[in-house]
Design a protein around this motif. Structure first.
Motif, PDB file in Angstrom:
ATOM      1  N   VAL A 274      -5.669  10.014 -27.225  1.00 48.85           N
ATOM      2  CA  VAL A 274      -6.497   9.966 -28.438  1.00 48.85           C
ATOM      3  C   VAL A 274      -7.237   8.634 -28.508  1.00 48.85           C
ATOM      4  O   VAL A 274      -8.441   8.573 -28.814  1.00 48.85           O
ATOM      5  N   ALA A 275      -6.511   7.542 -28.211  1.00 46.91           N
ATOM      6  CA  ALA A 275      -7.143   6.219 -28.237  1.00 46.91           C
ATOM      7  C   ALA A 275      -8.256   6.124 -27.204  1.00 46.91           C
ATOM      8  O   ALA A 275      -9.343   5.589 -27.486  1.00 46.91           O
ATOM      9  N   GLY A 276      -8.033   6.645 -25.999  1.00 44.77           N
ATOM     10  CA  GLY A 276      -9.069   6.606 -24.968  1.00 44.77           C
ATOM     11  C   GLY A 276     -10.297   7.390 -25.360  1.00 44.77           C
ATOM     12  O   GLY A 276     -11.439   6.953 -25.131  1.00 44.77           O
ATOM     13  N   ALA A 277     -10.091   8.556 -25.962  1.00 44.27           N
ATOM     14  CA  ALA A 277     -11.226   9.369 -26.417  1.00 44.27           C
ATOM     15  C   ALA A 277     -12.003   8.641 -27.512  1.00 44.27           C
ATOM     16  O   ALA A 277     -13.242   8.589 -27.499  1.00 44.27           O
ATOM     17  N   ALA A 278     -11.275   8.074 -28.464  1.00 45.98           N
ATOM     18  CA  ALA A 278     -11.932   7.368 -29.565  1.00 45.98           C
ATOM     19  C   ALA A 278     -12.684   6.141 -29.070  1.00 45.98           C
ATOM     20  O   ALA A 278     -13.792   5.835 -29.548  1.00 45.98           O
ATOM     21  N   ASP A 279     -12.108   5.433 -28.101  1.00 47.27           N
ATOM     22  CA  ASP A 279     -12.772   4.249 -27.563  1.00 47.27           C
ATOM     23  C   ASP A 279     -14.099   4.616 -26.925  1.00 47.27           C
ATOM     24  O   ASP A 279     -15.106   3.908 -27.074  1.00 47.27           O
ATOM     25  N   THR A 280     -14.135   5.735 -26.215  1.00 47.01           N
ATOM     26  CA  THR A 280     -15.386   6.184 -25.592  1.00 47.01           C
ATOM     27  C   THR A 280     -16.464   6.440 -26.635  1.00 47.01           C
ATOM     28  O   THR A 280     -17.622   6.019 -26.482  1.00 47.01           O
ATOM     29  N   LEU A 281     -16.115   7.127 -27.712  1.00 49.87           N
ATOM     30  CA  LEU A 281     -17.095   7.414 -28.765  1.00 49.87           C
ATOM     31  C   LEU A 281     -17.543   6.133 -29.462  1.00 49.87           C
ATOM     32  O   LEU A 281     -18.723   5.972 -29.799  1.00 49.87           O
ATOM     33  N   SER A 282     -16.609   5.204 -29.681  1.00 54.78           N
ATOM     34  CA  SER A 282     -16.961   3.954 -30.341  1.00 54.78           C
ATOM     35  C   SER A 282     -17.901   3.122 -29.473  1.00 54.78           C
ATOM     36  O   SER A 282     -18.908   2.581 -29.958  1.00 54.78           O
ATOM     37  N   VAL A 283     -17.595   3.035 -28.168  1.00 53.91           N
ATOM     38  CA  VAL A 283     -18.441   2.267 -27.256  1.00 53.91           C
ATOM     39  C   VAL A 283     -19.841   2.875 -27.170  1.00 53.91           C
ATOM     40  O   VAL A 283     -20.849   2.159 -27.179  1.00 53.91           O
ATOM     41  N   THR A 284     -19.915   4.204 -27.102  1.00 54.06           N
ATOM     42  CA  THR A 284     -21.212   4.873 -27.025  1.00 54.06           C
ATOM     43  C   THR A 284     -22.049   4.605 -28.271  1.00 54.06           C
ATOM     44  O   THR A 284     -23.243   4.273 -28.182  1.00 54.06           O
ATOM     45  N   SER A 285     -21.442   4.734 -29.432  1.00 53.65           N
ATOM     46  CA  SER A 285     -22.177   4.518 -30.686  1.00 53.65           C
ATOM     47  C   SER A 285     -22.601   3.069 -30.838  1.00 53.65           C
ATOM     48  O   SER A 285     -23.727   2.778 -31.252  1.00 53.65           O
ATOM     49  N   ARG A 286     -21.695   2.149 -30.508  1.00 57.01           N
ATOM     50  CA  ARG A 286     -22.042   0.736 -30.641  1.00 57.01           C
ATOM     51  C   ARG A 286     -23.174   0.365 -29.683  1.00 57.01           C
ATOM     52  O   ARG A 286     -24.098  -0.366 -30.041  1.00 57.01           O
ATOM     53  N   GLY A 287     -23.103   0.869 -28.446  1.00 56.59           N
ATOM     54  CA  GLY A 287     -24.160   0.583 -27.486  1.00 56.59           C
ATOM     55  C   GLY A 287     -25.511   1.090 -27.951  1.00 56.59           C
ATOM     56  O   GLY A 287     -26.536   0.424 -27.775  1.00 56.59           O
ATOM     57  N   THR A 288     -25.521   2.256 -28.583  1.00 55.27           N
ATOM     58  CA  THR A 288     -26.762   2.805 -29.127  1.00 55.27           C
ATOM     59  C   THR A 288     -27.332   1.891 -30.203  1.00 55.27           C
ATOM     60  O   THR A 288     -28.533   1.582 -30.230  1.00 55.27           O
ATOM     61  N   ILE A 289     -26.474   1.449 -31.112  1.00 53.80           N
ATOM     62  CA  ILE A 289     -26.918   0.580 -32.209  1.00 53.80           C
ATOM     63  C   ILE A 289     -27.470  -0.731 -31.673  1.00 53.80           C
ATOM     64  O   ILE A 289     -28.546  -1.202 -32.082  1.00 53.80           O
ATOM     65  N   VAL A 290     -26.742  -1.357 -30.753  1.00 57.49           N
ATOM     66  CA  VAL A 290     -27.163  -2.652 -30.217  1.00 57.49           C
ATOM     67  C   VAL A 290     -28.524  -2.544 -29.540  1.00 57.49           C
ATOM     68  O   VAL A 290     -29.418  -3.382 -29.748  1.00 57.49           O
ATOM     69  N   GLN A 291     -28.728  -1.505 -28.738  1.00 59.06           N
ATOM     70  CA  GLN A 291     -29.992  -1.378 -28.021  1.00 59.06           C
ATOM     71  C   GLN A 291     -31.152  -1.051 -28.961  1.00 59.06           C
ATOM     72  O   GLN A 291     -32.251  -1.602 -28.820  1.00 59.06           O
TER      73      GLN A 291
END
Length: 409
Positions: A319-336
């Protein structure tokens, strides 16, 4: 159902980005194969856990020292050319490691030097490389591109170490490093097919103000500030890897097979989340997705910390690994999306620095807290503290919750 699956439009519609993605994926897999070889060499030559630990420092120190320099360079010159130069340097250094392994030349200073210099070139190139996806895909497809970048890393994390172990056992570690060097050719193939990637012109004057312009942009942009705080809270307060051996001994018999399952469970969760990232990558509220996913990361690791049955512990990690992937993807989108191209190198350098050093600091924190208190307390207190910080971010920084990407309805 189709909307749940990962968005493959960037691979279908952008040939240049498709070549870049396949080349980078191959290079990531080769790099993780090579990492296993280097770890094995250091242990075989020294039988010292301290020296093995110092290997991580040899990689981390150049990243900390040079990634911000790389960000400044990326905002001043052709980013494609910068990445090509650094990639050729990494090929030569990796080939040097392969030759050292093949000759069984047991010089730890030489091996550490090659590893550190290679990491230095990787750090210089990282900010420029991370600007390719937004420049090639544009705002509409950027979230899908970030999700595909994440799954490339997750696939490498899942398969690379296992493949490296098999190759090292069958043919020797020199072959692992030779394969690592060859996979850099995939990265070259992807980058050579790109157009010139010069940054947008800027009227900034040279000097220290230019150097800190990226940090100033982050601090004065609330949604970026919230994204960085979210990432720091999730890594520094919750990162559990340093506690895995102790948990394995205390609760699950201390078998190495079980310890290996812990890392695999995180990677399996990440791959599954990437494959089913279609809806989240199309979300018009990536800030909200980031906060919820970071909270699920903390809750998954809280469940791992409380579990005394193996399958429950592995479920928490997945569950943590899945959530980390979604968090990283969303954060990367925001930053760019929230960074103008003229600042993108410096801001992505800061993002890379946080992403690269936060987990190491978090693992040190976990070990330090466990040594002062207990392993169970360290496992539970970190996720609870992270959830508290996320609550403050959601409450005090509403721009994160309400953030809508440019061009969204």
């Amino acid at each position: 159902m189709r909307s749940l699956l990962i968005d493959l439009r960037p691979l279908r519609e952008h040939p240049a980005w498709r070549r870049l993605w396949f080349g980078t994926t191959l290079n990531t897999l080769g790099g993780l194969i090579g990492d296993v070889a280097v770890l094995f060499l250091v242990w075989e030559w020294t039988r010292s856990t301290a020296v093995v630990g110092a290997l991580a420092l040899a990689r981390a120190a150049p990243a900390i020292a040079l990634v911000l320099v790389g960000g400044q360079i990326a905002d001043r010159m052709d980013r494609r050319r910068l990445v090509l130069v650094c990639t050729w340097a990494q090929i030569l250094l990796t080939a040097g490691l392969a030759v050292q392994a093949a000759l069984d030349f047991r010089s730890i200073p030489l091996l550490f030097g090659l590893v550190a210099v290679r990491a230095a070139f990787a750090s210089i190139a990282a900010p420029a490389r991370r600007t390719f996806t937004p420049n090639l895909l544009g705002p509409s497809m950027l979230p899908a591109g970030v999700a595909l970048d994440v799954i490339a890393f997750q696939i490498g994390l899942l398969a690379g170490p296992a493949i490296g172990g098999v190759i090292a056992g069958a043919w020797g570690v020199a072959w692992c490093l030779a394969i690592d060097a060859l996979t850099y050719l995939g990265s070259l193939y992807g980058v050579l097919g790109l157009p010139s990637m010069r940054p947008e012109p800027s009227d900034e004057a040279p000097g220290w103000r230019r150097a800190i312009a990226g940090a100033k942009h982050v601090m004065k942009t609330p949604v970026l500030r919230g994204a960085f705080v979210t990432d720091l809270a999730a890594t520094i307060l919750v990162m559990p890897v340093s506690l895995f051996p102790a948990v394995n001994d205390l609760r699950f018999g201390g078998r190495p097979e079980t310890l290996g399952l812990f890392m695999s469970a995180v990677a399996v969760g990440g791959v599954l989340a990437s494959l089913l990232s279609g809806r989240s990558s199309r979300s018009r509220r990536p800030g909200r997705v980031m906060l919820v996913a970071a909270a699920c990361w903390a809750l998954g690791l809280l469940g791992f910390g409380l579990a005394d049955v193996l399958w429950l512990a592995l479920l928490g990690l997945a569950v943590a690994g899945a959530a980390d992937t979604l968090s990283v993807t969303s954060r990367g989108t925001i930053v760019q999306l929230q960074t103008p191209d003229s600042l993108r190198g410096r801001v992505t350098a800061l993002d890379h620095l946080v992403g690269a050093t936060g987990p190491d600091v978090g693992n040190m924190r976990g070990g330090f807290v466990a040594s002062l208190t207990s392993v169970p307390f360290a496992l539970v207190s970190g996720p609870v503290a992270c959830l508290a910080v996320l609550g403050v971010v959601a409450w005090r920084n509403p721009s994160v919750r309400r953030y809508t990407p440019p061009g969204a309805d």
